[in-house]
Design a protein around this motif. Structure first.
Motif, PDB file in Angstrom:
ATOM      1  N   GLU A 138       0.918  -1.077   0.040  1.00  0.00           N
ATOM      2  CA  GLU A 138       0.030  -0.151  -0.244  1.00  0.00           C
ATOM      3  C   GLU A 138       0.820   1.275   0.041  1.00  0.00           C
ATOM      4  O   GLU A 138       0.542   2.111  -0.661  1.00  0.00           O
ATOM      5  CB  GLU A 138      -0.742  -0.257   1.263  1.00  0.00           C
ATOM      6  N   THR A 139       1.965   1.238   1.010  1.00  0.00           N
ATOM      7  CA  THR A 139       2.907   2.504   0.672  1.00  0.00           C
ATOM      8  C   THR A 139       3.444   2.557  -0.716  1.00  0.00           C
ATOM      9  O   THR A 139       3.609   3.715  -1.148  1.00  0.00           O
ATOM     10  CB  THR A 139       4.204   2.230   1.922  1.00  0.00           C
ATOM     11  N   LEU A 140       3.911   1.614  -1.219  1.00  0.00           N
ATOM     12  CA  LEU A 140       4.591   1.644  -2.421  1.00  0.00           C
ATOM     13  C   LEU A 140       3.431   2.315  -3.461  1.00  0.00           C
ATOM     14  O   LEU A 140       3.822   2.920  -4.400  1.00  0.00           O
ATOM     15  CB  LEU A 140       5.005   0.368  -3.168  1.00  0.00           C
ATOM     16  N   LEU A 141       2.308   1.637  -3.533  1.00  0.00           N
ATOM     17  CA  LEU A 141       1.294   2.278  -4.327  1.00  0.00           C
ATOM     18  C   LEU A 141       0.803   3.775  -3.938  1.00  0.00           C
ATOM     19  O   LEU A 141       0.824   4.612  -5.279  1.00  0.00           O
ATOM     20  CB  LEU A 141       0.003   1.780  -4.000  1.00  0.00           C
ATOM     21  N   GLU A 176       2.414  -9.252  -0.140  1.00  0.00           N
ATOM     22  CA  GLU A 176       2.836  -7.810   0.271  1.00  0.00           C
ATOM     23  C   GLU A 176       3.926  -7.400  -0.699  1.00  0.00           C
ATOM     24  O   GLU A 176       4.664  -8.400  -1.020  1.00  0.00           O
ATOM     25  CB  GLU A 176       3.468  -7.671   1.770  1.00  0.00           C
ATOM     26  N   GLY A 177       3.989  -6.309  -1.013  1.00  0.00           N
ATOM     27  CA  GLY A 177       5.012  -5.822  -2.213  1.00  0.00           C
ATOM     28  C   GLY A 177       4.871  -6.468  -3.537  1.00  0.00           C
ATOM     29  O   GLY A 177       5.465  -6.072  -4.235  1.00  0.00           O
ATOM     30  N   GLU A 197      11.799   4.332 -14.747  1.00  0.00           N
ATOM     31  CA  GLU A 197      12.869   5.441 -14.172  1.00  0.00           C
ATOM     32  C   GLU A 197      12.425   5.560 -12.867  1.00  0.00           C
ATOM     33  O   GLU A 197      13.548   5.864 -11.727  1.00  0.00           O
ATOM     34  CB  GLU A 197      12.864   6.575 -14.878  1.00  0.00           C
ATOM     35  N   VAL A 198      11.120   5.615 -12.582  1.00  0.00           N
ATOM     36  CA  VAL A 198      10.861   6.351 -11.030  1.00  0.00           C
ATOM     37  C   VAL A 198      10.751   5.154 -10.228  1.00  0.00           C
ATOM     38  O   VAL A 198      11.230   5.115  -9.123  1.00  0.00           O
ATOM     39  CB  VAL A 198       9.539   6.692 -11.160  1.00  0.00           C
ATOM     40  N   LEU A 199      10.606   3.849 -10.683  1.00  0.00           N
ATOM     41  CA  LEU A 199      10.238   2.399  -9.882  1.00  0.00           C
ATOM     42  C   LEU A 199      11.589   2.303  -8.960  1.00  0.00           C
ATOM     43  O   LEU A 199      11.278   2.299  -7.753  1.00  0.00           O
ATOM     44  CB  LEU A 199       9.944   1.429 -10.648  1.00  0.00           C
ATOM     45  N   PRO A 200      12.822   2.298  -9.407  1.00  0.00           N
ATOM     46  CA  PRO A 200      13.815   1.877  -8.326  1.00  0.00           C
ATOM     47  C   PRO A 200      14.031   2.942  -7.196  1.00  0.00           C
ATOM     48  O   PRO A 200      14.124   2.308  -6.127  1.00  0.00           O
ATOM     49  CB  PRO A 200      15.041   2.296  -9.231  1.00  0.00           C
ATOM     50  N   GLY A 201      13.912   4.399  -7.611  1.00  0.00           N
ATOM     51  CA  GLY A 201      14.088   4.893  -6.269  1.00  0.00           C
ATOM     52  C   GLY A 201      12.979   5.005  -5.455  1.00  0.00           C
ATOM     53  O   GLY A 201      13.045   5.118  -4.118  1.00  0.00           O
ATOM     54  N   THR A 202      11.688   4.800  -5.830  1.00  0.00           N
ATOM     55  CA  THR A 202      10.460   4.670  -5.065  1.00  0.00           C
ATOM     56  C   THR A 202      10.499   3.584  -4.376  1.00  0.00           C
ATOM     57  O   THR A 202      10.371   3.444  -2.879  1.00  0.00           O
ATOM     58  CB  THR A 202       9.214   4.687  -6.048  1.00  0.00           C
ATOM     59  N   VAL A 203      10.899   2.262  -4.670  1.00  0.00           N
ATOM     60  CA  VAL A 203      11.182   1.183  -3.914  1.00  0.00           C
ATOM     61  C   VAL A 203      12.070   1.232  -2.923  1.00  0.00           C
ATOM     62  O   VAL A 203      12.050   0.862  -1.847  1.00  0.00           O
ATOM     63  CB  VAL A 203      11.445  -0.091  -4.921  1.00  0.00           C
ATOM     64  N   ALA A 204      13.244   1.656  -3.262  1.00  0.00           N
ATOM     65  CA  ALA A 204      14.553   2.065  -2.400  1.00  0.00           C
ATOM     66  C   ALA A 204      13.965   3.086  -1.128  1.00  0.00           C
ATOM     67  O   ALA A 204      14.319   2.666  -0.028  1.00  0.00           O
ATOM     68  CB  ALA A 204      15.286   2.438  -2.962  1.00  0.00           C
ATOM     69  N   SER A 205      13.131   3.993  -1.279  1.00  0.00           N
ATOM     70  CA  SER A 205      12.561   4.813  -0.325  1.00  0.00           C
ATOM     71  C   SER A 205      11.873   3.956   0.439  1.00  0.00           C
ATOM     72  O   SER A 205      11.795   4.331   1.746  1.00  0.00           O
ATOM     73  CB  SER A 205      11.896   5.902  -1.117  1.00  0.00           C
ATOM     74  N   ARG A 207      11.849   0.900   1.166  1.00  0.00           N
ATOM     75  CA  ARG A 207      12.707  -0.155   1.917  1.00  0.00           C
ATOM     76  C   ARG A 207      13.309   0.612   3.014  1.00  0.00           C
ATOM     77  O   ARG A 207      13.368   0.245   4.194  1.00  0.00           O
ATOM     78  CB  ARG A 207      13.495  -0.804   0.907  1.00  0.00           C
ATOM     79  N   GLU A 208      13.814   1.767   2.854  1.00  0.00           N
ATOM     80  CA  GLU A 208      14.671   2.696   3.761  1.00  0.00           C
ATOM     81  C   GLU A 208      13.648   3.086   4.986  1.00  0.00           C
ATOM     82  O   GLU A 208      14.034   2.961   6.066  1.00  0.00           O
ATOM     83  CB  GLU A 208      15.185   3.871   3.119  1.00  0.00           C
ATOM     84  N   ARG A 209      12.412   3.357   4.392  1.00  0.00           N
ATOM     85  CA  ARG A 209      11.482   3.805   5.465  1.00  0.00           C
ATOM     86  C   ARG A 209      11.252   2.637   6.573  1.00  0.00           C
ATOM     87  O   ARG A 209      10.608   2.792   7.510  1.00  0.00           O
ATOM     88  CB  ARG A 209      10.009   4.259   4.846  1.00  0.00           C
ATOM     89  N   LEU A 210      11.062   1.388   6.001  1.00  0.00           N
ATOM     90  CA  LEU A 210      10.828   0.280   6.796  1.00  0.00           C
ATOM     91  C   LEU A 210      12.034  -0.377   7.378  1.00  0.00           C
ATOM     92  O   LEU A 210      11.798  -1.480   8.099  1.00  0.00           O
ATOM     93  CB  LEU A 210      10.043  -1.004   5.795  1.00  0.00           C
ATOM     94  N   GLY A 211      13.293   0.171   7.147  1.00  0.00           N
ATOM     95  CA  GLY A 211      14.450  -0.238   7.935  1.00  0.00           C
ATOM     96  C   GLY A 211      14.995  -1.547   7.225  1.00  0.00           C
ATOM     97  O   GLY A 211      15.462  -2.607   7.839  1.00  0.00           O
TER      98      GLY A 211
END
Length: 299
Positions: A138-141, A176-177, A197-205, A207-211
């Motif tokens: 849901e966060t990724l969406l 999930e995911g 182009e947008v997807l890699p940075g969004t997923v990384a962000s 993941r970082e938020r979830l530790g």
């Protein structure tokens, strides 16, 4: 199904726009908004010889299969729009299939810990699905929506609930995911390129938020820690999977990690994680709260 005397209902909502639905089905259902027709109008096809009884109120209209007055203008519009879509289906099939194939091929190289799911050939031309480890769907969406992309997570039949998808469970993939991309007719190639182009940075962000940035490949561990227990009770997926991934390297090859979790999605996601990371899912054991999921390190 026919040999066993069981009627087979085919949900053809996504596929009717692309051609005839072959097979010996008993009932077929579709919804006009899926092929660009008016919302709120659907169709039900009952093959001759199939016994059918409505579950709700009914009267004499449509042989007792519907109650109330039909929206004739909308029905005509639905038929006209289906005919128009079918006229360009062959050309759009080839074009959209190339775009979804581009997503299928490039996403695993752009985003680590991703699995593209679904048959690479026997599939609809405009839909592609992939699962990202260590990501809340849901966060990724929401993050992709902020970037201008409207995608879905899970399967469409559970998109309005937090219930793990029985479709993904049957496929043996993450609940999930999970990201499902549906390309509308006449989707531009540039939109797909910008999504990639947008997807890699969004997923990384996310993941970082979830530790999850601390998750690395398992490393050699001392033989003094043959088993570990991870308490993930009260935590929603993907946190139990993230916690599992963080400690799997702390047990030796052959050692086990037991994850205590009470989120229903863990029952699907922990076995799926094991499949993706080449570890052994031993099974589920009863626990005082929730369940205990046992994983053995293989590599």
């Amino acid at each position: 199904c026919r040999a066993a005397g069981v009627p087979l209902l085919v949900d053809a909502a996504q596929s009717l726009a692309w051609g005839r639905v072959e097979g010996d089905w008993s009932l077929l259902a579709g919804s006009a908004h899926k092929w660009g027709g008016p919302a709120g109008v659907g169709l039900l096809v009952v093959r001759k010889g199939v016994r059918f009884a409505p579950q709700g109120p009914a009267d004499e209209r449509e042989s007792g299969r519907a109650a109330g007055f039909e929206n004739i203008p909308a029905v005509v519009a639905a038929a006209a729009s289906l005919r128009a879509v079918r006229a360009e289906a062959a050309a759009e099939d080839a074009r959209l299939r190339e775009l979804t194939e581009r997503i299928r091929a490039r996403v695993p190289g752009l985003v680590p810990d991703v699995e593209v799911v679904g048959d690479p050939v026997r599939r609809l031309p405009h839909v592609v699905t992939f699962s990202c480890l260590y990501v809340d769907g849901e966060t990724l969406l929401h993050e992709l929506d902020r970037a201008g992309f409207s995608v879905s997570s899970g399967s469409s039949c559970t998109s309005s609930t937090l219930t793990p998808s029985h479709v993904l469970k049957a496929m043996g993939v993450l609940s999930e995911g999970n990201v499902r991309v549906s390309l509308p007719l006449r989707t531009a190639e540039g939109d797909v390129e910008r999504f990639l182009e947008v997807l890699p940075g969004t997923v990384a962000s996310v993941r970082e938020r979830l530790g999850a940035t601390a998750v690395t490949a398992p490393a050699p561990a001392p033989a003094s820690a043959p088993s570990l227990v991870v308490d993930a009770l009260g935590k929603r997926c993907p946190i139990p999977v993230i916690e599992l991934a963080k400690v799997i390297g702390d047990v030796p090859v052959g050692g086990t990690v037991t994850v205590l979790a009470d989120d229903e999605a863990a029952r699907l996601d922990i076995p799926a994680w094991c499949e993706m990371r080449s570890q052994q899912y031993v099974g589920e054991e009863p626990a005082e709260r929730g369940a205990a999921f046992v994983v053995r390190r293989l590599s």
